[in-house]
Write an enzyme that holds these catalytic residues in place. Structure first.
Site, mmCIF file in Angstrom:
data_model
loop_
_atom_site.group_PDB
_atom_site.id
_atom_site.type_symbol
_atom_site.label_atom_id
_atom_site.label_comp_id
_atom_site.label_asym_id
_atom_site.label_seq_id
_atom_site.Cartn_x
_atom_site.Cartn_y
_atom_site.Cartn_z
ATOM 1 N N MET A 146 77.854 21.268 18.341
ATOM 2 C CA MET A 146 78.840 20.897 19.361
ATOM 3 C C MET A 146 80.226 21.259 18.845
ATOM 4 O O MET A 146 80.538 21.018 17.695
ATOM 5 C CB MET A 146 78.789 19.398 19.643
ATOM 6 C CG MET A 146 77.390 18.855 19.833
ATOM 7 S SD MET A 146 76.583 19.545 21.267
ATOM 8 C CE MET A 146 75.040 18.651 21.189
ATOM 9 N N ASP A 189 74.144 15.179 14.435
ATOM 10 C CA ASP A 189 74.557 16.494 14.934
ATOM 11 C C ASP A 189 75.115 17.311 13.769
ATOM 12 O O ASP A 189 76.241 17.785 13.798
ATOM 13 C CB ASP A 189 75.601 16.325 16.045
ATOM 14 C CG ASP A 189 75.980 17.647 16.698
ATOM 15 O OD1 ASP A 189 75.239 18.622 16.520
ATOM 16 O OD2 ASP A 189 77.028 17.697 17.355
ATOM 17 N N PHE A 190 74.289 17.445 12.722
ATOM 18 C CA PHE A 190 74.703 18.209 11.551
ATOM 19 C C PHE A 190 74.627 19.701 11.873
ATOM 20 O O PHE A 190 73.599 20.199 12.322
ATOM 21 C CB PHE A 190 73.797 17.903 10.360
ATOM 22 C CG PHE A 190 74.031 16.547 9.732
ATOM 23 C CD1 PHE A 190 74.792 15.573 10.371
ATOM 24 C CD2 PHE A 190 73.486 16.246 8.497
ATOM 25 C CE1 PHE A 190 75.011 14.330 9.793
ATOM 26 C CE2 PHE A 190 73.688 14.997 7.903
ATOM 27 C CZ PHE A 190 74.449 14.045 8.561
ATOM 28 N N GLU A 191 75.714 20.402 11.607
ATOM 29 C CA GLU A 191 75.784 21.837 11.887
ATOM 30 C C GLU A 191 76.313 22.566 10.656
ATOM 31 O O GLU A 191 76.546 21.972 9.607
ATOM 32 C CB GLU A 191 76.675 22.088 13.112
ATOM 33 C CG GLU A 191 76.179 21.396 14.379
ATOM 34 C CD GLU A 191 77.053 21.670 15.596
ATOM 35 O OE1 GLU A 191 77.863 22.619 15.556
ATOM 36 O OE2 GLU A 191 76.928 20.931 16.589
ATOM 37 N N GLY A 192 76.506 23.877 10.813
ATOM 38 C CA GLY A 192 77.093 24.671 9.737
ATOM 39 C C GLY A 192 76.302 24.596 8.450
ATOM 40 O O GLY A 192 75.124 24.905 8.391
#
Length: 607
Positions: free
Chosen positions: A1, A391-394
């Site tokens: 997100m 919502d872990f990203e990258g």
């Protein structure tokens, strides 16, 4: 997100994966002479009969008349995107026997190998061969091995390669016999819409068919399966058969199981079909700030975006409302908390979402893990929230080299996250709502690639959410993968699917509800999730993210997944009327777009 417009992040991930080539290797030694009884077991190794006997991923293979090493034909295969142009066939062999695999190849980064040997799988490769060069390797089969897969492939982002005169020399395998009928069929965990089954394996089986009431409903490669799409409080009968190239065994003994009356997982207060949305509470962007009290009633789960760490590795998560200088219409903290209580009184769930595009979280130590638990608990308690969205990203999640089995991860950031979430679930009990919003790179890409791969060099983030989802599946309320900001992903039909239309959402969701072998390893199958645990993630508008899908295409996807109509060319592996619903980034962008996303959801499900 993301806080602003969508980044071209996924294409960068694939580029990194494609660029990470091996730095060691070379040609194997010359093949030893074959024993007198040995024969060439490879079918159509000279490609004189086209691709007969061969299967090439992504339609990457073709037969050409030039260049050739021998005869009139050779294989031409072209890697594209995240496909390495693997061409393979399965060969019947004898157990405890030695085989020599050889092929003539031409091109850059050409591989030759064998898998499923029952001992040590082998491969050899050449970094650059402008003319025909011979690759050769040997292997010994295991005590129970009766077939192996032999293959050639190129590498990601490299040019076309050629192969010809491929041979597999060794003792011929015995004729394949139909496997024995499976035994030990038993029912495990049941929910209102699913029954978990397991059984003892049959020697020589390549797969298994699961029957419900005499009708085949699933085909799997392992010795367990979850039958979904069932009615609550209903008795069902099941049988299983074993299959291989020779045929199908007789059906096993019948086992019966009765589904439960209520849904499983956390957050039992969710409606049968739920709408999930992210509310920009801690920042503003082009969509504008929306006060909690002004969130439309359509939204059943409201994720507060975002709780972020004080530093990447601290585990110390903080959340605060958007400052007045950035959001002039922001409410007071007291008003915000009162509005949350009002939403909850109306049956809505309000969660804190951790991470997002900017909030990188790496729980690399047990101290960070413990701080994560205490700081997230404080946010939940202060605001009276119902649970947590991950919502872990990258670069938050990646797998250490050598961490190759999603069922038993060893990487600290993975292990500590699982432990932290289990601690939170234990603290708050069965009503704790747990959701996750990974990108396709971290989930469905795991069908092809997992971590740094068997040779190293792959992006270690590939498939990195799978061990987290798997370890927490009994606690998981909802998984809503982001079907946007994504590159093309291979589905269970071994074809690539691109975002923006019904086909992408159908293929990606089918993978979650069917299960899939991780990195192509049929001994490591990611089991299916229950349909009530899955929602489809989409951007609310063209401004919200790459991969916007029109309401008409959204409805086609829902029709296919829940009714098996409007499926297009993709054949799903089931029908799931209990699919939970939809998730979107974001509530703010939907309001900016006059509520197109939420109004369509309400119209479809009669909300």
């Amino acid at each position: 997100m993301e806080r602003t417009g969508p980044p071209a992040r996924f294409s960068g991930l694939l580029a990194a994966l494609s660029a990470a080539l091996l730095v060691a290797g070379g040609l194997a030694a010359s093949a030893p002479s074959a024993a007198a009884a040995d024969t060439d077991l490879a079918r159509n190794g000279g490609f004189e009969a086209g691709l007969d006997g061969w299967s090439c991923t992504g339609g990457s293979g073709a037969v050409v008349s030039t260049p050739t090493h021998g005869g009139t034909s050779a294989l031409k295969a072209t890697p594209a995107g995240s496909d390495n142009a693997e061409c393979s066939q399965t060969v019947t062999v004898k157990p405890d026997s030695t085989y020599t695999l050889s092929a003539w190849v031409q091109g850059s980064y050409v591989y030759l190998g064998a898998s499923g040997t029952g001992t040590t799988d082998v491969s050899t490769w050449t970094q650059s061969s402008p003319g025909w060069s011979q690759l050769t390797t040997t292997f010994k089969t295991g005590a129970a091995t009766t077939s192996v897969k032999i293959y050639t492939h190129g590498w990601y982002g490299t040019p076309t390669y050629y192969a010809d005169d491929l041979t597999l020399v060794g003792p011929g395998g015995d004729p394949v016999a139909i496997p024995a009928t499976p035994t030990g069929l038993r029912a495990g965990t049941t929910t209102s819409s699913s029954v978990a089954l397991s059984w003892s394996g049959s020697t020589g089986a390549a797969g298994y068919n699961v029957y419900r009431g005499g009708t085949k409903v699933l085909s799997v490669t392992g010795t367990s399966a979850t039958v979904t799409g069932l009615a609550a409080s209903t008795a069902y009968s099941f049988q299983v058969t074993a299959t291989n190239s020779a045929g199908e065994s007789a059906k096993s003994a019948v086992v019966t199981a009765t589904t439960t009356a209520g849904g499983g997982g956390g957050g039992s207060g969710l409606p049968t079909h739920a709408l999930v949305g992210y509310l920009h509470s801690s920042f503003a962007n082009g969509s504008g700030y929306t006060r909690m009290a002004d969130v439309p009633d359509s939204w059943d789960v409201i994720d507060l975006a975002f709780g972020e760490p004080t530093s990447v590795t601290s585990g110390d998560i903080r959340f605060s409302l958007c400052p007045v200088s950035e959001c002039p219409n922001v409410e007071s903290v007291a008003e915000f908390k009162a509005a949350i209580k009002a939403k909850q009184a109306a049956g809505k769930k309000v969660l804190i979402s951790i991470g997002g595009q900017n909030g990188q979280v790496q729980l690399s130590t047990t101290a960070a893990r413990d701080t994560f638990v205490s700081s997230v608990s404080k946010i939940i308690d202060d605001y009276g929230l119902d649970g947590l969205d991950i919502d872990f990203e990258g670069h938050s999640l990646s797998l250490n080299t050598g961490d190759t089995d999603f069922r038993s991860p060893t990487t600290p950031v993975i292990v500590n996250l699982i432990s932290a979430v289990k601690t939170l679930k234990a603290k708050y009990g069965d009503k704790f709502v747990l959701t996750m919003a990974p990108e396709t790179f971290f989930v469905q890409l795991g069908y092809q690639y997992y971590g740094s791969g068997p040779w190293g060099g792959q992006d270690p983030r590939a498939g990195a959410y799978l061990p987290v989802i798997h370890a927490l599946r009994d606690d998981l309320t909802l998984l809503h993968v982001q079907d946007y900001n994504s590159g093309s992903i291979m589905g269970l039909d071994n074809q690539y699917h691109s975002m923006g239309g019904a086909d992408f959402h159908i293929a990606m969701t089918d993978m979650l509800l069917t299960g899939f072998p991780v990195a192509g390893d049929t001994t490591k199958v990611f089991p299916a999730l229950r349909p009530d645990q899955v929602s489809v993630g989409l951007p609310a508008s063209t401004q919200a993210g790459n991969g916007y899908t029109t309401p008409g295409e959204v409805n086609k996807a829902l029709n296919c997944l829940t009714k098996k109509t409007d499926c297009g060319s993709y054949a799903t592996h089931g029908t799931w009327p209990a699919l939970r619903g939809l998730m979107t980034w974001s509530i703010n962008w939907d309001r900016f777009n006059n509520g197109e996303f939420s109004k369509n959801f309400d119209a479809y499900f009669g909300g």
